[in-house]
Design a protein around this motif. Sequence first.
Motif, mmCIF file in Angstrom:
data_model
loop_
_atom_site.group_PDB
_atom_site.id
_atom_site.type_symbol
_atom_site.label_atom_id
_atom_site.label_comp_id
_atom_site.label_asym_id
_atom_site.label_seq_id
_atom_site.Cartn_x
_atom_site.Cartn_y
_atom_site.Cartn_z
ATOM 1 N N ASP A 226 0.824 -1.213 0.000
ATOM 2 C CA ASP A 226 0.000 0.000 0.000
ATOM 3 C C ASP A 226 0.856 1.261 0.000
ATOM 4 O O ASP A 226 0.548 2.223 -0.698
ATOM 5 N N ALA A 227 1.903 1.277 0.823
ATOM 6 C CA ALA A 227 2.736 2.479 0.938
ATOM 7 C C ALA A 227 4.119 2.095 1.460
ATOM 8 O O ALA A 227 4.280 1.097 2.153
ATOM 9 N N LEU B 32 11.001 -3.081 -3.497
ATOM 10 C CA LEU B 32 9.543 -3.084 -3.443
ATOM 11 C C LEU B 32 8.973 -1.753 -3.907
ATOM 12 O O LEU B 32 9.562 -0.700 -3.678
ATOM 13 N N ARG B 33 7.821 -1.806 -4.529
ATOM 14 C CA ARG B 33 7.153 -0.613 -5.055
ATOM 15 C C ARG B 33 5.694 -0.605 -4.603
ATOM 16 O O ARG B 33 5.087 -1.655 -4.436
ATOM 17 N N VAL C 44 3.720 -0.537 4.405
ATOM 18 C CA VAL C 44 2.347 -0.934 4.705
ATOM 19 C C VAL C 44 1.902 -1.918 3.628
ATOM 20 O O VAL C 44 1.931 -1.611 2.434
ATOM 21 N N ILE C 45 1.516 -3.109 4.079
ATOM 22 C CA ILE C 45 1.078 -4.171 3.179
ATOM 23 C C ILE C 45 -0.320 -4.585 3.619
ATOM 24 O O ILE C 45 -0.508 -5.028 4.750
ATOM 25 N N ASP C 46 -1.287 -4.430 2.737
ATOM 26 C CA ASP C 46 -2.691 -4.730 3.053
ATOM 27 C C ASP C 46 -3.119 -4.143 4.397
ATOM 28 O O ASP C 46 -3.643 -4.831 5.264
ATOM 29 N N ASP C 47 -2.858 -2.863 4.574
ATOM 30 C CA ASP C 47 -3.246 -2.093 5.763
ATOM 31 C C ASP C 47 -2.566 -2.538 7.055
ATOM 32 O O ASP C 47 -3.037 -2.222 8.137
#
Length: 104
Positions: A38-39, A76-77, A48-51
Motif C-alpha cells: 500500500d505504501a 519493493l514498489r 504498509v502491506i494490506d493495511d
Amino acid sequence: MKTLMTAGILVFVLTASPGWSQDYLPDPDTVSRKVTVDAIYPEESRIVIDDKEYYLTGPVVINGQEIPAGGVLKVLRQGQKLSNIVAERQGQDGVLVLKGADIL
C-alpha cells in the motif's frame, strides 16, 4: 553416544525455547494469498502491506534471496503484489518486523 545425546539436548532446547516457534512464523493473514504494497515510508523504514504496518530492521528474504533493509525499500514498489509474508513481533509494542516475502 555422546553425539546422539548432544543432538537430543540441542533439539529439546531449541524447540522448548519460548519464542522459537511463535515469533518467526508466516503472518497468518497473508499466507499463500496475494497482498498489495500500500505504501512505503523509507525515512521510517516502514512499509504498509494490506493495511498492516511492517518495519525493516534487518535483512529480509525476498524470493529466497537475503536483501539488506535499505535494499528492500528499493526493490519493493507501491502497488506491487506479494505473497508468503513472514514477520516477527518485536519489542514491548509488538511491532511487526518484515522477515520475508515473495514478489509475484
